[in-house]
Scaffold this motif. Structure first.
Motif, PDB file in Angstrom:
ATOM      1  N   GLY A  58       0.693  -1.249   0.094  1.00 58.95           N
ATOM      2  CA  GLY A  58       0.082  -0.049  -0.053  1.00 58.95           C
ATOM      3  C   GLY A  58       0.829   1.047  -0.008  1.00 58.95           C
ATOM      4  N   GLY A  59       2.014   0.980   0.227  1.00 57.21           N
ATOM      5  CA  GLY A  59       2.810   2.437   0.134  1.00 57.21           C
ATOM      6  C   GLY A  59       2.869   3.232  -1.089  1.00 57.21           C
ATOM      7  N   ALA A  60       3.102   2.455  -2.304  1.00 58.91           N
ATOM      8  CA  ALA A  60       3.083   3.275  -3.334  1.00 58.91           C
ATOM      9  C   ALA A  60       1.904   4.057  -3.837  1.00 58.91           C
ATOM     10  N   LEU A  61       0.707   3.330  -3.433  1.00 57.31           N
ATOM     11  CA  LEU A  61      -0.736   4.182  -3.622  1.00 57.31           C
ATOM     12  C   LEU A  61      -0.702   5.193  -2.561  1.00 57.31           C
ATOM     13  N   ALA A  62      -0.154   5.309  -1.356  1.00 58.35           N
ATOM     14  CA  ALA A  62      -0.356   6.278  -0.408  1.00 58.35           C
ATOM     15  C   ALA A  62       0.742   7.290  -0.743  1.00 58.35           C
ATOM     16  N   VAL A  63       1.758   6.931  -1.457  1.00 58.42           N
ATOM     17  CA  VAL A  63       3.062   8.098  -1.869  1.00 58.42           C
ATOM     18  C   VAL A  63       2.122   8.727  -3.094  1.00 58.42           C
ATOM     19  N   ASN A  64       1.778   8.153  -4.007  1.00 56.17           N
ATOM     20  CA  ASN A  64       1.001   8.825  -5.284  1.00 56.17           C
ATOM     21  C   ASN A  64      -0.150   9.602  -4.986  1.00 56.17           C
ATOM     22  N   ILE A  65      -0.876   9.164  -4.000  1.00 60.27           N
ATOM     23  CA  ILE A  65      -1.959  10.051  -3.520  1.00 60.27           C
ATOM     24  C   ILE A  65      -1.465  11.212  -2.742  1.00 60.27           C
ATOM     25  N   SER A  66      -0.411  11.195  -2.136  1.00 59.10           N
ATOM     26  CA  SER A  66       0.242  12.324  -1.413  1.00 59.10           C
ATOM     27  C   SER A  66       0.793  13.466  -2.252  1.00 59.10           C
TER      28      SER A  66
END
Length: 226
Positions: A58-66
């Motif tokens: 889930g980190g990649a998604l969180a980074v992209n959203i941020s």
């Protein structure tokens, strides 16, 4: 040169450092906005990023959203928040806007720092019988430390520079010196305010660099290895 010499004269005039509108009070307000926003941002972003980096999900998604938030101008966010009921709560819109601005570099660097830890080292630690918590605290976090602290420095400098926008919402900070200079058509005052913000940003980065080296968990280990 006339603007710079005029800015020097403005900065060396004692009256400009005194009172509610003086540099001393504006600097304290600026540090308050920057410090609170950075502290809240670290409390929100770092635990999440480190945990996601540890589990690898889930980190990649969180980074992209941020990172999408970086495309939204901070001034626009500040204006919108000021027009909402939050605008009735003093400096809350400014703090929220600064927090939203500071979260992306913190989240990105912390997550990437955890994911770039050599997986062979992690597996070796687990092979030695370390628990997941021990691997996180003794292996992953120390190795990710340089990128984590780089993210904190980047966020801190950006917050210090962006906190000048608080003046647009009628709040304090060094931005009030700049906006007052524009209103008075006083170019030396505008330059003086900009120099104060730049100097504060450089000072904050220098302090964080020194603190980062002092608290580096690998510092003692590197010395022992040598």
């Amino acid at each position: 040169m006339n603007a710079l010499s005029g800015a020097y004269d403005w900065l060396t005039t004692g009256a400009n450092w005194q009172g509610d509108k003086g540099v001393g009070n504006r600097l304290a307000e600026h540090l308050y906005f920057s410090g609170v926003a950075l502290a809240v941002s670290c409390a929100l972003a770092l635990p999440l990023a480190l945990w996601l980096g540890h589990i690898g999900r889930g980190g990649a998604l969180a980074v992209n959203i941020s990172n999408v938030g970086r495309a939204v101008p901070t001034l626009a966010v500040l204006v919108l928040l000021t027009l909402t009921p939050l605008g009735e709560h003093g400096d809350l819109p400014t703090l929220i806007a600064l927090v939203l601005f500071a979260v992306p570099p913190l989240l990105t660097n912390a997550y990437l720092g955890m994911r770039e830890v050599d997986r062979a080292v992690v597996e070796a630690a687990r092979g030695m019988g370390m628990s997941g918590r021990q691997v996180f605290a003794r292996v992953e976090l120390p190795l990710a430390y340089p990128l984590v602290t780089a993210g904190i420095r980047s966020a801190a400098v950006q917050v210090v520079a962006t906190a000048t926008l608080a003046a647009m919402a009628g709040e304090g900070g060094l931005g009030r010196i700049i906006t007052a200079g524009f209103n008075l058509q006083n170019t030396p005052q505008v330059v003086a305010g900009a120099l104060l913000v730049a100097a504060l940003a450089l000072l904050v980065e220098a302090v964080l660099v020194i603190a980062g080296r002092l608290f580096d968990p690998m510092r003692g280990r590197a010395g022992a290895a040598r």
